[in-house]
Design an enzyme around this catalytic site. Sequence first.
Site, PDB file in Angstrom:
ATOM      1  N   ARG A 129      14.607   0.199  -7.206  1.00 42.07           N
ATOM      2  CA  ARG A 129      15.145  -1.039  -6.642  1.00 42.07           C
ATOM      3  C   ARG A 129      14.833  -2.238  -7.523  1.00 42.07           C
ATOM      4  NH1 ARG A 129      15.350   0.954  -0.988  1.00 42.07           N
ATOM      5  NH2 ARG A 129      16.645  -0.464   0.211  1.00 42.07           N
TER       6      ARG A 129
ATOM      7  N   ARG B  53      17.722  -9.134   2.971  1.00 43.97           N
ATOM      8  CA  ARG B  53      17.796  -7.892   2.172  1.00 43.97           C
ATOM      9  C   ARG B  53      18.949  -7.948   1.174  1.00 43.97           C
ATOM     10  NH1 ARG B  53      18.261  -3.907   6.784  1.00 43.97           N
ATOM     11  NH2 ARG B  53      18.424  -2.246   5.250  1.00 43.97           N
TER      12      ARG B  53
ATOM     13  N   ARG C 112      16.329  -0.126  14.087  1.00 46.63           N
ATOM     14  CA  ARG C 112      15.483  -0.229  12.892  1.00 46.63           C
ATOM     15  C   ARG C 112      14.979  -1.648  12.790  1.00 46.63           C
ATOM     16  NH1 ARG C 112      17.511   2.311   7.193  1.00 46.63           N
ATOM     17  NH2 ARG C 112      16.680   0.341   6.434  1.00 46.63           N
TER      18      ARG C 112
ATOM     19  N   LYS D 190      24.137   5.113   1.272  1.00 43.52           N
ATOM     20  CA  LYS D 190      23.346   5.990   0.398  1.00 43.52           C
ATOM     21  C   LYS D 190      22.774   7.205   1.146  1.00 43.52           C
ATOM     22  CE  LYS D 190      20.392   2.737  -0.908  1.00 43.52           C
ATOM     23  NZ  LYS D 190      20.903   1.438  -0.415  1.00 43.52           N
TER      24      LYS D 190
ATOM     25  N   ARG E  86      24.239  -0.469  12.936  1.00 41.30           N
ATOM     26  CA  ARG E  86      23.111   0.463  12.837  1.00 41.30           C
ATOM     27  C   ARG E  86      21.892  -0.089  13.570  1.00 41.30           C
ATOM     28  NH1 ARG E  86      21.124   2.178   6.946  1.00 41.30           N
ATOM     29  NH2 ARG E  86      20.020   0.199   7.044  1.00 41.30           N
TER      30      ARG E  86
HETATM   31  P1  AMP Z   1      15.987   1.663   2.893  1.00 44.22           P
HETATM   32  O1  AMP Z   1      15.860   2.624   4.025  1.00 44.22           O
HETATM   33  O2  AMP Z   1      16.192   2.336   1.572  1.00 44.22           O
HETATM   34  O3  AMP Z   1      17.013   0.581   3.163  1.00 44.22           O
HETATM   35  O4  AMP Z   1      14.583   0.911   2.775  1.00 44.22           O
HETATM   36  C1  AMP Z   1      14.072   0.108   3.822  1.00 44.22           C
HETATM   37  C2  AMP Z   1      13.053  -0.886   3.282  1.00 44.22           C
HETATM   38  O5  AMP Z   1      11.969  -0.173   2.663  1.00 44.22           O
HETATM   39  C3  AMP Z   1      13.580  -1.791   2.166  1.00 44.22           C
HETATM   40  O6  AMP Z   1      14.239  -2.941   2.667  1.00 44.22           O
HETATM   41  C4  AMP Z   1      12.275  -2.158   1.444  1.00 44.22           C
HETATM   42  O7  AMP Z   1      11.541  -3.127   2.142  1.00 44.22           O
HETATM   43  C5  AMP Z   1      11.502  -0.853   1.508  1.00 44.22           C
HETATM   44  N1  AMP Z   1      11.774   0.004   0.327  1.00 44.22           N
HETATM   45  C6  AMP Z   1      12.402   1.212   0.297  1.00 44.22           C
HETATM   46  N2  AMP Z   1      12.486   1.688  -0.954  1.00 44.22           N
HETATM   47  C7  AMP Z   1      11.892   0.749  -1.747  1.00 44.22           C
HETATM   48  C8  AMP Z   1      11.677   0.639  -3.139  1.00 44.22           C
HETATM   49  N3  AMP Z   1      12.099   1.584  -3.987  1.00 44.22           N
HETATM   50  N4  AMP Z   1      11.043  -0.475  -3.600  1.00 44.22           N
HETATM   51  C9  AMP Z   1      10.612  -1.443  -2.759  1.00 44.22           C
HETATM   52  N5  AMP Z   1      10.792  -1.405  -1.435  1.00 44.22           N
HETATM   53  C10 AMP Z   1      11.427  -0.324  -0.921  1.00 44.22           C
END
Ligand code: AMP
Length: 194
Positions: free
Chosen positions: A89, A145, A134, A14, A128
């Site tokens: 999400r 996840r 991360r 993404k 990654r």
């Molecule tokens: P990402 O970088 O989009 O993979 O987000 C990393 C982490 O941030 C996710 O695994 C969630 O714990 C949190 N996170 C990011 N966006 C959301 C969202 N829209 N709703 C809930 N948690 C989020």
Amino acid sequence: MLNIVIFGAPGCGKGTQSELIVGKYHLYHISTGSVLRTEMEKQTELGKSAKEQIEKGHLVSDDLMIKMLADILESNTNEKGFIFDGFPRTIAQGEALDRLLRSKNESITAVLNLDVEEEILIKRLLKRGEAQSRCDDTPETISKRLEVYKAQTEPLIAYYKKQGKLFTIKGDKLVEDVSENIRETLDRLIYQSK
Ligand code: AMP
């Protein structure tokens, strides 16, 4: 105005794909995950409460996320379009996004669903994790996840399909090929709306 949701499981590409199209379509990139990582680095209240959930592979609460997204939209009223990366999400977030956009006489234009097999997702996330260290790209967190994605996020596919907004794109090809497919999809949509 183009309002695109880029959608898919963790590791589907993404963020990478968003960055490749923002310029051409004049989109403002909203990555809720990056915003949360910045908040964690700055050790703000939001960052501190998000950290615990992120490290476990859980989602941050809908209330916090919806408020965060509303604030971002409020402070970027002059943008020509948005790409929502990592939001929504949950169904509750999807409904909230529809409401927020409706209050501005806007709506989601399209949802680009990047489809990648689980085995490839895991390989990418582990790679990654090594490259970017991360906190949530560790083997245990990755499987949590993916489980959370299936239970809480995947139902949005049916939600957007029902609205006729879902476009599924194979995301397991070369980065440039996926990007080309995304551009073809968006160009077709823009052409049809003229
Ligand atoms: P990402 O970088 O989009 O993979 O987000 C990393 C982490 O941030 C996710 O695994 C969630 O714990 C949190 N996170 C990011 N966006 C959301 C969202 N829209 N709703 C809930 N948690 C989020």
